[in-house]
Design an enzyme around this catalytic site. Structure first.
Site, mmCIF file in Angstrom:
data_model
loop_
_atom_site.group_PDB
_atom_site.id
_atom_site.type_symbol
_atom_site.label_atom_id
_atom_site.label_comp_id
_atom_site.label_asym_id
_atom_site.label_seq_id
_atom_site.Cartn_x
_atom_site.Cartn_y
_atom_site.Cartn_z
ATOM 1 N N LYS A 89 0.852 -1.190 0.000
ATOM 2 C CA LYS A 89 0.000 0.000 0.000
ATOM 3 C C LYS A 89 0.888 1.239 0.000
ATOM 4 O O LYS A 89 2.026 1.123 0.487
ATOM 5 C CB LYS A 89 -0.957 0.010 1.187
ATOM 6 C CG LYS A 89 -0.339 -0.255 2.579
ATOM 7 C CD LYS A 89 0.789 0.573 3.109
ATOM 8 C CE LYS A 89 0.598 2.042 3.256
ATOM 9 N NZ LYS A 89 1.847 2.731 3.725
ATOM 10 N N TYR A 131 -3.890 4.369 6.563
ATOM 11 C CA TYR A 131 -4.337 3.389 7.578
ATOM 12 C C TYR A 131 -5.667 3.821 8.175
ATOM 13 O O TYR A 131 -6.541 2.996 8.431
ATOM 14 C CB TYR A 131 -3.285 3.240 8.684
ATOM 15 C CG TYR A 131 -2.067 2.478 8.226
ATOM 16 C CD1 TYR A 131 -2.003 1.090 8.375
ATOM 17 C CD2 TYR A 131 -1.002 3.122 7.624
ATOM 18 C CE1 TYR A 131 -0.908 0.382 7.930
ATOM 19 C CE2 TYR A 131 0.099 2.420 7.179
ATOM 20 C CZ TYR A 131 0.148 1.051 7.335
ATOM 21 O OH TYR A 131 1.222 0.342 6.886
HETATM 22 P P1 NAD Z 1 12.458 1.862 1.503
HETATM 23 O O1 NAD Z 1 12.897 3.210 1.027
HETATM 24 O O2 NAD Z 1 13.049 1.352 2.758
HETATM 25 O O3 NAD Z 1 12.702 0.774 0.363
HETATM 26 C C1 NAD Z 1 12.405 1.013 -0.983
HETATM 27 C C2 NAD Z 1 13.258 0.128 -1.854
HETATM 28 O O4 NAD Z 1 13.000 0.466 -3.225
HETATM 29 C C3 NAD Z 1 14.764 0.308 -1.616
HETATM 30 O O5 NAD Z 1 15.401 -0.941 -1.604
HETATM 31 C C4 NAD Z 1 15.204 1.110 -2.845
HETATM 32 O O6 NAD Z 1 16.549 0.856 -3.211
HETATM 33 C C5 NAD Z 1 14.244 0.610 -3.911
HETATM 34 N N1 NAD Z 1 14.075 1.521 -5.051
HETATM 35 C C6 NAD Z 1 13.970 1.115 -6.323
HETATM 36 N N2 NAD Z 1 13.831 2.159 -7.141
HETATM 37 C C7 NAD Z 1 13.851 3.256 -6.370
HETATM 38 C C8 NAD Z 1 13.758 4.650 -6.642
HETATM 39 N N3 NAD Z 1 13.602 5.123 -7.894
HETATM 40 N N4 NAD Z 1 13.820 5.507 -5.616
HETATM 41 C C9 NAD Z 1 13.946 5.062 -4.342
HETATM 42 N N5 NAD Z 1 14.033 3.743 -4.018
HETATM 43 C C10 NAD Z 1 13.998 2.851 -5.027
HETATM 44 O O7 NAD Z 1 10.867 1.937 1.605
HETATM 45 P P2 NAD Z 1 9.923 0.967 2.428
HETATM 46 O O8 NAD Z 1 9.634 1.582 3.734
HETATM 47 O O9 NAD Z 1 10.433 -0.409 2.383
HETATM 48 O O10 NAD Z 1 8.550 1.113 1.578
HETATM 49 C C11 NAD Z 1 8.344 0.390 0.369
HETATM 50 C C12 NAD Z 1 6.835 0.260 0.115
HETATM 51 O O11 NAD Z 1 6.254 -0.432 1.211
HETATM 52 C C13 NAD Z 1 6.078 1.576 0.017
HETATM 53 O O12 NAD Z 1 5.053 1.452 -0.928
HETATM 54 C C14 NAD Z 1 5.475 1.766 1.395
HETATM 55 O O13 NAD Z 1 4.289 2.529 1.399
HETATM 56 C C15 NAD Z 1 5.190 0.340 1.776
HETATM 57 N N6 NAD Z 1 5.201 0.144 3.238
HETATM 58 C C16 NAD Z 1 4.205 -0.571 3.793
HETATM 59 C C17 NAD Z 1 4.202 -0.817 5.153
HETATM 60 C C18 NAD Z 1 3.145 -1.683 5.765
HETATM 61 O O14 NAD Z 1 3.054 -1.748 6.976
HETATM 62 N N7 NAD Z 1 2.361 -2.381 4.976
HETATM 63 C C19 NAD Z 1 5.206 -0.286 5.958
HETATM 64 C C20 NAD Z 1 6.234 0.435 5.357
HETATM 65 C C21 NAD Z 1 6.226 0.634 3.985
#
Ligand code: NAD
Length: 444
Positions: A181, A269
Protein backbone atom coordinates in the site's frame (compact mmCIF):
# COMPACT_ATOMS: atom_id res chain seq x y z
CA UNK A 1 21.98 0.12 3.23
CA UNK A 2 24.23 -1.14 6.03
CA UNK A 3 21.50 -0.21 8.48
CA UNK A 4 19.07 -2.32 6.50
CA UNK A 5 21.39 -5.29 6.61
CA UNK A 6 22.09 -4.83 10.32
CA UNK A 7 18.35 -4.79 10.88
CA UNK A 8 17.96 -7.87 8.73
CA UNK A 9 20.61 -9.69 10.75
CA UNK A 10 18.84 -8.73 13.96
CA UNK A 11 15.61 -10.06 12.52
CA UNK A 12 17.31 -13.24 11.49
CA UNK A 13 18.43 -13.65 15.09
CA UNK A 14 14.79 -13.14 16.10
CA UNK A 15 13.83 -15.78 13.53
CA UNK A 16 16.37 -18.23 14.91
CA UNK A 17 15.04 -17.60 18.42
CA UNK A 18 11.48 -18.17 17.17
CA UNK A 19 12.12 -21.40 15.33
CA UNK A 20 14.75 -22.68 17.75
CA UNK A 21 15.47 -26.37 17.62
CA UNK A 22 13.49 -27.04 14.46
CA UNK A 23 15.97 -24.97 12.49
CA UNK A 24 18.91 -26.37 14.41
CA UNK A 25 18.02 -29.83 13.16
CA UNK A 26 17.77 -28.43 9.64
CA UNK A 27 21.50 -27.71 9.81
CA UNK A 28 22.12 -24.08 10.71
CA UNK A 29 25.83 -23.28 10.59
CA UNK A 30 25.74 -19.69 11.83
CA UNK A 31 24.33 -16.29 11.05
CA UNK A 32 26.68 -15.55 8.20
CA UNK A 33 26.93 -19.11 6.89
CA UNK A 34 26.16 -19.57 3.20
CA UNK A 35 22.68 -20.99 2.62
CA UNK A 36 22.42 -21.39 6.37
CA UNK A 37 18.86 -22.62 6.46
CA UNK A 38 16.28 -23.89 4.07
CA UNK A 39 13.10 -21.83 4.50
CA UNK A 40 10.07 -24.01 4.44
CA UNK A 41 12.18 -27.04 5.33
CA UNK A 42 11.37 -26.51 8.98
CA UNK A 43 7.65 -26.31 9.75
CA UNK A 44 6.33 -23.18 11.45
CA UNK A 45 6.02 -23.44 15.22
CA UNK A 46 3.03 -25.58 16.09
CA UNK A 47 2.72 -27.06 12.60
CA UNK A 48 3.36 -30.67 11.71
CA UNK A 49 5.82 -31.26 8.86
CA UNK A 50 3.99 -32.37 5.73
CA UNK A 51 5.73 -34.84 3.44
CA UNK A 52 6.51 -33.53 -0.06
CA UNK A 53 4.13 -34.97 -2.62
CA UNK A 54 3.61 -34.73 -6.35
CA UNK A 55 0.65 -32.49 -7.15
CA UNK A 56 -1.69 -33.52 -9.96
CA UNK A 57 -1.64 -31.44 -13.11
CA UNK A 58 -4.17 -28.59 -13.02
CA UNK A 59 -7.39 -29.39 -14.86
CA UNK A 60 -8.05 -27.16 -17.89
CA UNK A 61 -11.70 -26.31 -18.54
CA UNK A 62 -13.15 -24.61 -21.61
CA UNK A 63 -14.31 -21.04 -20.93
CA UNK A 64 -17.98 -20.79 -19.95
CA UNK A 65 -18.35 -17.15 -20.89
CA UNK A 66 -16.56 -14.68 -23.11
CA UNK A 67 -16.18 -12.14 -20.34
CA UNK A 68 -13.02 -13.09 -18.44
CA UNK A 69 -14.03 -11.18 -15.32
CA UNK A 70 -17.05 -13.46 -14.89
CA UNK A 71 -15.24 -16.77 -15.12
CA UNK A 72 -13.88 -18.58 -12.08
CA UNK A 73 -10.14 -18.12 -11.82
CA UNK A 74 -8.05 -21.25 -12.26
CA UNK A 75 -6.16 -22.61 -9.31
CA UNK A 76 -2.39 -22.64 -9.53
CA UNK A 77 -0.04 -25.54 -9.03
CA UNK A 78 2.38 -24.65 -6.24
CA UNK A 79 5.81 -26.11 -5.49
CA UNK A 80 6.24 -29.63 -4.15
CA UNK A 81 6.26 -28.28 -0.61
CA UNK A 82 2.82 -26.74 -1.26
CA UNK A 83 4.16 -23.23 -0.68
CA UNK A 84 3.78 -20.21 -2.89
CA UNK A 85 7.17 -19.07 -4.25
CA UNK A 86 7.54 -15.29 -3.90
CA UNK A 87 9.97 -12.91 -5.59
CA UNK A 88 10.50 -9.98 -3.23
CA UNK A 89 10.82 -6.82 -5.34
CA UNK A 90 12.79 -4.09 -3.55
CA UNK A 91 15.06 -4.82 -0.61
CA UNK A 92 14.39 -1.75 1.52
CA UNK A 93 13.42 -1.38 5.13
CA UNK A 94 10.03 -3.08 5.02
CA UNK A 95 11.28 -6.11 3.05
CA UNK A 96 14.34 -6.69 5.23
CA UNK A 97 12.93 -5.81 8.63
CA UNK A 98 9.41 -7.23 8.42
CA UNK A 99 8.43 -9.19 5.32
CA UNK A 100 11.34 -11.57 4.98
CA UNK A 101 11.52 -12.37 8.72
CA UNK A 102 7.72 -12.95 8.63
CA UNK A 103 8.27 -15.79 6.18
CA UNK A 104 9.56 -17.77 9.15
CA UNK A 105 6.00 -17.88 10.50
CA UNK A 106 4.21 -18.08 7.16
CA UNK A 107 2.54 -21.45 6.60
CA UNK A 108 2.08 -21.08 2.86
CA UNK A 109 4.80 -18.86 1.36
CA UNK A 110 8.55 -18.85 0.85
CA UNK A 111 10.94 -16.50 -0.88
CA UNK A 112 12.34 -18.00 -4.07
CA UNK A 113 13.80 -14.91 -5.79
CA UNK A 114 14.94 -11.37 -5.07
CA UNK A 115 14.77 -8.24 -7.24
CA UNK A 116 17.09 -5.39 -6.30
CA UNK A 117 19.10 -2.60 -7.89
CA UNK A 118 22.04 -3.39 -5.61
CA UNK A 119 23.73 -6.70 -6.56
CA UNK A 120 25.94 -6.87 -3.45
CA UNK A 121 22.97 -6.37 -1.14
CA UNK A 122 20.93 -8.93 -3.11
CA UNK A 123 23.72 -11.54 -2.80
CA UNK A 124 24.06 -10.93 0.92
CA UNK A 125 20.31 -11.23 1.54
CA UNK A 126 20.13 -14.28 -0.75
CA UNK A 127 22.77 -16.04 1.35
CA UNK A 128 20.80 -15.30 4.51
CA UNK A 129 17.55 -16.65 3.10
CA UNK A 130 18.85 -19.54 1.00
CA UNK A 131 17.91 -18.01 -2.36
CA UNK A 132 20.17 -19.30 -5.16
CA UNK A 133 22.25 -16.73 -7.08
CA UNK A 134 20.49 -17.81 -10.28
CA UNK A 135 17.28 -16.42 -8.76
CA UNK A 136 18.57 -12.84 -8.32
CA UNK A 137 17.23 -10.17 -10.65
CA UNK A 138 17.50 -6.41 -11.06
CA UNK A 139 14.89 -3.96 -12.30
CA UNK A 140 16.02 -4.44 -15.94
CA UNK A 141 16.06 -8.26 -15.84
CA UNK A 142 12.79 -8.40 -13.84
CA UNK A 143 10.84 -9.66 -16.89
CA UNK A 144 13.00 -12.80 -16.97
CA UNK A 145 11.02 -13.97 -13.94
CA UNK A 146 8.67 -15.29 -16.62
CA UNK A 147 11.08 -18.23 -17.11
CA UNK A 148 11.46 -19.07 -13.42
CA UNK A 149 8.97 -21.78 -12.40
CA UNK A 150 9.94 -21.41 -8.71
CA UNK A 151 8.37 -17.95 -8.70
CA UNK A 152 4.58 -18.00 -8.62
CA UNK A 153 4.08 -14.42 -7.52
CA UNK A 154 5.87 -11.16 -6.83
CA UNK A 155 5.59 -9.05 -3.68
CA UNK A 156 6.16 -5.43 -4.72
CA UNK A 157 7.79 -3.40 -1.95
CA UNK A 158 8.98 -0.36 -3.92
CA UNK A 159 8.27 3.38 -3.69
CA UNK A 160 4.60 4.01 -4.43
CA UNK A 161 4.96 5.43 -7.94
CA UNK A 162 6.74 2.27 -9.13
CA UNK A 163 3.94 -0.11 -8.09
CA UNK A 164 2.08 0.25 -11.36
CA UNK A 165 5.05 -0.46 -13.65
CA UNK A 166 6.12 -3.58 -11.77
CA UNK A 167 2.56 -4.90 -11.37
CA UNK A 168 1.94 -4.60 -15.11
CA UNK A 169 5.32 -6.19 -15.94
CA UNK A 170 4.67 -9.02 -13.45
CA UNK A 171 1.26 -9.74 -14.98
CA UNK A 172 2.84 -9.80 -18.45
CA UNK A 173 5.43 -12.25 -17.08
CA UNK A 174 2.55 -14.47 -15.90
CA UNK A 175 3.07 -13.84 -12.18
CA UNK A 176 0.46 -13.09 -9.51
CA UNK A 177 0.94 -9.83 -7.61
CA UNK A 178 0.91 -8.87 -3.94
CA UNK A 179 1.51 -5.12 -3.88
CA UNK A 180 2.28 -2.87 -0.93
CA UNK A 181 0.00 0.00 0.00
CA UNK A 182 -0.76 2.56 -1.28
CA UNK A 183 -1.64 0.66 -4.44
CA UNK A 184 -0.34 3.47 -6.70
CA UNK A 185 -0.30 7.24 -7.01
CA UNK A 186 -3.31 7.80 -9.28
CA UNK A 187 -6.69 6.30 -10.09
CA UNK A 188 -5.51 5.74 -13.68
CA UNK A 189 -2.52 3.69 -12.47
CA UNK A 190 -4.73 1.59 -10.17
CA UNK A 191 -7.08 0.90 -13.08
CA UNK A 192 -4.17 -0.09 -15.34
CA UNK A 193 -2.90 -2.53 -12.68
CA UNK A 194 -6.31 -4.17 -12.32
CA UNK A 195 -6.73 -4.39 -16.09
CA UNK A 196 -3.27 -5.95 -16.62
CA UNK A 197 -3.86 -8.63 -13.96
CA UNK A 198 -7.36 -9.37 -15.28
CA UNK A 199 -6.09 -9.69 -18.85
CA UNK A 200 -3.37 -12.10 -17.71
CA UNK A 201 -5.80 -13.95 -15.39
CA UNK A 202 -3.48 -13.28 -12.42
CA UNK A 203 -4.56 -12.44 -8.84
CA UNK A 204 -3.82 -8.93 -7.56
CA UNK A 205 -3.90 -8.23 -3.82
CA UNK A 206 -3.02 -5.04 -1.95
CA UNK A 207 -1.10 -5.66 1.26
CA UNK A 208 -3.50 -4.11 3.77
CA UNK A 209 -2.11 -6.08 6.72
CA UNK A 210 -4.53 -4.50 9.23
CA UNK A 211 -7.46 -6.27 7.54
CA UNK A 212 -5.85 -9.63 8.39
CA UNK A 213 -4.84 -8.72 11.95
CA UNK A 214 -6.96 -10.53 14.59
CA UNK A 215 -7.61 -7.59 16.98
CA UNK A 216 -8.73 -5.31 14.16
CA UNK A 217 -10.90 -8.13 12.85
CA UNK A 218 -12.41 -8.42 16.33
CA UNK A 219 -13.32 -4.72 16.27
CA UNK A 220 -14.81 -5.19 12.80
CA UNK A 221 -17.03 -7.99 14.15
CA UNK A 222 -18.18 -5.77 17.05
CA UNK A 223 -18.92 -2.90 14.68
CA UNK A 224 -20.93 -5.09 12.34
CA UNK A 225 -22.82 -6.75 15.23
CA UNK A 226 -25.05 -4.12 16.80
CA UNK A 227 -25.23 -6.06 20.12
CA UNK A 228 -21.55 -5.41 20.87
CA UNK A 229 -21.26 -1.58 20.93
CA UNK A 230 -24.68 -0.46 19.76
CA UNK A 231 -25.08 1.80 16.75
CA UNK A 232 -21.70 3.21 15.74
CA UNK A 233 -21.93 7.00 15.83
CA UNK A 234 -18.33 8.16 15.78
CA UNK A 235 -14.88 6.86 14.89
CA UNK A 236 -11.73 8.88 15.51
CA UNK A 237 -8.41 7.75 14.04
CA UNK A 238 -4.92 9.19 14.22
CA UNK A 239 -1.62 8.03 12.70
CA UNK A 240 1.31 10.35 13.36
CA UNK A 241 5.09 10.08 13.39
CA UNK A 242 8.11 12.33 13.00
CA UNK A 243 9.95 11.86 9.69
CA UNK A 244 13.74 11.86 9.91
CA UNK A 245 15.32 15.25 9.25
CA UNK A 246 18.55 13.63 8.03
CA UNK A 247 17.46 12.78 4.50
CA UNK A 248 15.00 15.41 3.37
CA UNK A 249 15.18 14.08 -0.23
CA UNK A 250 14.18 10.49 0.55
CA UNK A 251 11.44 9.23 -1.79
CA UNK A 252 8.64 9.74 0.75
CA UNK A 253 9.22 13.50 0.45
CA UNK A 254 9.27 13.54 -3.37
CA UNK A 255 5.79 13.89 -4.84
CA UNK A 256 6.61 12.08 -8.09
CA UNK A 257 7.63 8.94 -6.15
CA UNK A 258 5.30 9.07 -3.13
CA UNK A 259 2.17 10.63 -4.65
CA UNK A 260 1.68 12.74 -1.52
CA UNK A 261 2.91 13.03 2.06
CA UNK A 262 1.28 11.89 5.29
CA UNK A 263 -2.01 10.95 3.58
CA UNK A 264 -1.02 8.11 1.22
CA UNK A 265 1.64 6.75 3.58
CA UNK A 266 0.21 6.76 7.11
CA UNK A 267 -3.16 8.51 6.77
CA UNK A 268 -4.19 5.65 4.50
CA UNK A 269 -4.34 3.39 7.58
CA UNK A 270 -7.08 5.62 9.02
CA UNK A 271 -8.97 5.68 5.74
CA UNK A 272 -8.66 1.98 4.95
CA UNK A 273 -9.27 0.76 8.51
CA UNK A 274 -12.41 2.84 8.97
CA UNK A 275 -13.81 1.55 5.65
CA UNK A 276 -12.92 -1.98 6.73
CA UNK A 277 -14.55 -1.69 10.17
CA UNK A 278 -17.80 -0.28 8.80
CA UNK A 279 -17.89 -2.16 5.49
CA UNK A 280 -19.54 0.92 4.00
CA UNK A 281 -18.11 3.57 1.68
CA UNK A 282 -18.01 7.27 2.56
CA UNK A 283 -20.40 9.56 0.71
CA UNK A 284 -18.71 12.86 1.63
CA UNK A 285 -15.26 14.04 2.73
CA UNK A 286 -14.04 17.36 4.06
CA UNK A 287 -10.33 18.03 4.63
CA UNK A 288 -7.57 20.48 5.36
CA UNK A 289 -3.80 20.09 5.16
CA UNK A 290 -0.82 21.81 6.66
CA UNK A 291 2.97 21.99 6.27
CA UNK A 292 5.34 23.96 8.52
CA UNK A 293 6.68 26.83 6.38
CA UNK A 294 10.39 26.40 5.60
CA UNK A 295 10.60 22.74 6.68
CA UNK A 296 12.70 21.15 3.88
CA UNK A 297 10.90 17.81 4.31
CA UNK A 298 7.62 19.29 3.18
CA UNK A 299 8.35 21.40 0.14
CA UNK A 300 6.61 18.91 -2.20
CA UNK A 301 4.32 16.83 0.03
CA UNK A 302 2.05 17.69 2.95
CA UNK A 303 3.22 17.35 6.55
CA UNK A 304 -0.23 16.87 8.07
CA UNK A 305 -3.76 16.22 6.93
CA UNK A 306 -7.04 16.25 8.83
CA UNK A 307 -10.32 15.05 7.38
CA UNK A 308 -13.84 13.94 8.15
CA UNK A 309 -15.92 11.34 6.34
CA UNK A 310 -19.67 10.85 6.35
CA UNK A 311 -20.82 7.25 5.92
CA UNK A 312 -24.31 6.37 4.66
CA UNK A 313 -25.30 4.49 7.86
CA UNK A 314 -24.83 7.74 9.81
CA UNK A 315 -21.34 7.19 11.25
CA UNK A 316 -18.99 10.19 11.21
CA UNK A 317 -15.29 9.42 10.99
CA UNK A 318 -12.65 11.96 11.93
CA UNK A 319 -9.02 11.27 10.96
CA UNK A 320 -5.64 12.92 11.12
CA UNK A 321 -2.12 12.00 10.06
CA UNK A 322 1.11 13.87 10.50
CA UNK A 323 4.73 13.44 9.47
CA UNK A 324 5.86 16.04 12.00
CA UNK A 325 4.90 14.83 15.48
CA UNK A 326 6.06 12.28 18.01
CA UNK A 327 4.71 8.79 17.24
CA UNK A 328 1.01 8.58 18.10
CA UNK A 329 -1.19 5.89 16.55
CA UNK A 330 -4.64 5.05 17.85
CA UNK A 331 -8.33 4.80 17.09
CA UNK A 332 -11.59 4.79 18.99
CA UNK A 333 -14.96 3.49 17.83
CA UNK A 334 -17.90 4.88 19.77
CA UNK A 335 -21.37 3.36 19.63
CA UNK A 336 -24.47 4.33 21.58
CA UNK A 337 -23.87 1.55 24.14
CA UNK A 338 -20.10 1.02 24.16
CA UNK A 339 -16.71 1.87 22.77
CA UNK A 340 -13.61 0.07 21.52
CA UNK A 341 -10.17 1.62 21.72
CA UNK A 342 -6.99 0.51 19.96
CA UNK A 343 -3.87 2.23 21.29
CA UNK A 344 -1.37 1.72 19.85
CA UNK A 345 -3.08 0.94 16.54
CA UNK A 346 -1.57 0.28 13.09
CA UNK A 347 1.80 -0.87 14.52
CA UNK A 348 3.46 -4.11 13.42
CA UNK A 349 3.21 -5.52 16.94
CA UNK A 350 2.14 -4.61 20.47
CA UNK A 351 -1.43 -3.55 19.61
CA UNK A 352 -3.65 -2.96 22.64
CA UNK A 353 -7.42 -3.27 22.46
CA UNK A 354 -9.85 -2.23 25.18
CA UNK A 355 -13.61 -2.18 25.29
CA UNK A 356 -16.26 -0.73 27.56
CA UNK A 357 -20.00 -1.14 27.24
CA UNK A 358 -23.34 -1.26 29.01
CA UNK A 359 -23.54 -4.77 30.42
CA UNK A 360 -27.24 -5.29 29.79
CA UNK A 361 -30.16 -3.52 28.25
CA UNK A 362 -31.20 -1.38 31.22
CA UNK A 363 -32.15 2.23 31.69
CA UNK A 364 -30.34 2.28 35.04
CA UNK A 365 -26.84 3.70 34.86
CA UNK A 366 -24.23 1.13 35.81
CA UNK A 367 -20.66 2.37 35.62
CA UNK A 368 -19.19 0.11 32.93
CA UNK A 369 -15.87 -1.66 33.39
CA UNK A 370 -13.05 -1.68 30.87
CA UNK A 371 -12.02 -5.01 29.34
CA UNK A 372 -8.58 -5.56 27.88
CA UNK A 373 -8.66 -8.02 24.99
CA UNK A 374 -5.37 -9.90 24.66
CA UNK A 375 -5.30 -12.91 22.35
CA UNK A 376 -1.85 -14.29 21.45
CA UNK A 377 -0.13 -11.97 18.95
CA UNK A 378 0.10 -13.14 15.33
CA UNK A 379 2.47 -11.89 12.64
CA UNK A 380 0.37 -9.64 10.42
CA UNK A 381 2.55 -10.04 7.33
CA UNK A 382 2.46 -13.84 7.59
CA UNK A 383 -1.36 -13.79 7.87
CA UNK A 384 -1.62 -11.48 4.88
CA UNK A 385 0.81 -13.51 2.73
CA UNK A 386 -0.89 -16.79 3.66
CA UNK A 387 -4.28 -15.42 2.58
CA UNK A 388 -2.73 -14.36 -0.73
CA UNK A 389 -1.23 -17.86 -1.19
CA UNK A 390 -4.62 -19.43 -0.46
CA UNK A 391 -6.27 -17.20 -3.09
CA UNK A 392 -3.61 -17.99 -5.71
CA UNK A 393 -3.69 -21.72 -5.00
CA UNK A 394 -7.48 -21.93 -5.06
CA UNK A 395 -8.33 -19.35 -7.72
CA UNK A 396 -10.13 -17.01 -5.28
CA UNK A 397 -10.41 -13.23 -5.37
CA UNK A 398 -8.39 -11.89 -2.39
CA UNK A 399 -10.18 -10.09 0.45
CA UNK A 400 -8.22 -6.91 -0.41
CA UNK A 401 -7.96 -7.00 -4.22
CA UNK A 402 -6.90 -4.18 -6.55
CA UNK A 403 -10.44 -2.78 -6.42
CA UNK A 404 -9.96 -2.11 -2.68
CA UNK A 405 -6.80 -0.10 -3.38
CA UNK A 406 -8.50 1.76 -6.23
CA UNK A 407 -11.37 2.82 -3.94
CA UNK A 408 -8.88 4.20 -1.38
CA UNK A 409 -7.11 6.09 -4.17
CA UNK A 410 -10.42 7.61 -5.33
CA UNK A 411 -11.20 8.76 -1.79
CA UNK A 412 -7.68 10.14 -1.26
CA UNK A 413 -8.06 12.20 -4.44
CA UNK A 414 -11.37 13.54 -3.08
CA UNK A 415 -9.68 14.36 0.26
CA UNK A 416 -6.98 16.39 -1.55
CA UNK A 417 -9.64 18.07 -3.68
CA UNK A 418 -11.50 19.13 -0.54
CA UNK A 419 -8.33 20.33 1.19
CA UNK A 420 -7.41 22.46 -1.81
CA UNK A 421 -10.90 23.88 -2.41
CA UNK A 422 -11.84 24.23 1.26
CA UNK A 423 -15.21 22.63 0.44
CA UNK A 424 -16.76 19.24 1.13
CA UNK A 425 -16.55 16.77 -1.74
CA UNK A 426 -19.30 14.24 -2.40
CA UNK A 427 -18.54 10.68 -3.42
CA UNK A 428 -20.80 8.33 -5.36
CA UNK A 429 -23.04 6.08 -3.24
CA UNK A 430 -21.86 2.48 -3.15
CA UNK A 431 -24.50 -0.06 -2.17
CA UNK A 432 -23.92 -3.10 0.02
CA UNK A 433 -21.19 -3.99 2.50
CA UNK A 434 -17.59 -4.82 1.52
CA UNK A 435 -18.41 -3.85 -2.05
CA UNK A 436 -14.79 -3.94 -3.21
CA UNK A 437 -13.58 -6.94 -1.20
CA UNK A 438 -13.22 -10.58 -2.20
CA UNK A 439 -13.11 -13.87 -0.29
CA UNK A 440 -12.81 -13.36 3.49
CA UNK A 441 -9.63 -14.77 5.04
CA UNK A 442 -10.08 -18.05 6.89
CA UNK A 443 -9.96 -17.73 10.68
CA UNK A 444 -6.29 -17.58 11.77
P1 NAD B 1 12.46 1.86 1.50
O1 NAD B 1 12.90 3.21 1.03
O2 NAD B 1 13.05 1.35 2.76
O3 NAD B 1 12.70 0.77 0.36
C1 NAD B 1 12.40 1.01 -0.98
C2 NAD B 1 13.26 0.13 -1.85
O4 NAD B 1 13.00 0.47 -3.23
C3 NAD B 1 14.76 0.31 -1.62
O5 NAD B 1 15.40 -0.94 -1.60
C4 NAD B 1 15.20 1.11 -2.85
O6 NAD B 1 16.55 0.86 -3.21
C5 NAD B 1 14.24 0.61 -3.91
N1 NAD B 1 14.08 1.52 -5.05
C6 NAD B 1 13.97 1.12 -6.32
N2 NAD B 1 13.83 2.16 -7.14
C7 NAD B 1 13.85 3.26 -6.37
C8 NAD B 1 13.76 4.65 -6.64
N3 NAD B 1 13.60 5.12 -7.89
N4 NAD B 1 13.82 5.51 -5.62
C9 NAD B 1 13.95 5.06 -4.34
N5 NAD B 1 14.03 3.74 -4.02
C10 NAD B 1 14.00 2.85 -5.03
O7 NAD B 1 10.87 1.94 1.60
P2 NAD B 1 9.92 0.97 2.43
O8 NAD B 1 9.63 1.58 3.73
O9 NAD B 1 10.43 -0.41 2.38
O10 NAD B 1 8.55 1.11 1.58
C11 NAD B 1 8.34 0.39 0.37
C12 NAD B 1 6.83 0.26 0.12
O11 NAD B 1 6.25 -0.43 1.21
C13 NAD B 1 6.08 1.58 0.02
O12 NAD B 1 5.05 1.45 -0.93
C14 NAD B 1 5.47 1.77 1.40
O13 NAD B 1 4.29 2.53 1.40
C15 NAD B 1 5.19 0.34 1.78
N6 NAD B 1 5.20 0.14 3.24
C16 NAD B 1 4.20 -0.57 3.79
C17 NAD B 1 4.20 -0.82 5.15
C18 NAD B 1 3.15 -1.68 5.77
O14 NAD B 1 3.05 -1.75 6.98
N7 NAD B 1 2.36 -2.38 4.98
C19 NAD B 1 5.21 -0.29 5.96
C20 NAD B 1 6.23 0.43 5.36
C21 NAD B 1 6.23 0.63 3.98
Amino acid sequence: MNNDLDAATANRRRFLKLTGSAVATAGVVGLTGQAAWAQGAAPSPGMAATPARELPAAVKLPPMQEDKSEKAQMPVQLGKDGRLGLAIVGLGRLSLEEIMPALATSKRCRVTALVSGDPAKARQVAAMYDVPESHLYNYETFDQLRDNPDVHAVYIVLPNALHKEFTVRAAHAGKHVLCEKPMATSVADCQAMIAACKAADRRLMIAYRIQYEPLDRQVKDWVRNRAALGQIKLITMSNCQNQSKQNTRQWRHIKALAGGGALPDIGLYCLNTSRFLLGEEPVEVQASLYSTPGDPRFTEVEEAILWQMRFPGGTRVQCNASYGTFTSKHYRVVGDSGWANMDPAFAYRGLQLKRSRIASDTSEFIAPGIEQISPPEKNQFALEMDHFADCVANGKQPWTPGEEGLQDQRIMEAIYQSAHSGKPVELPTVNGLDAFRGTPPSPS
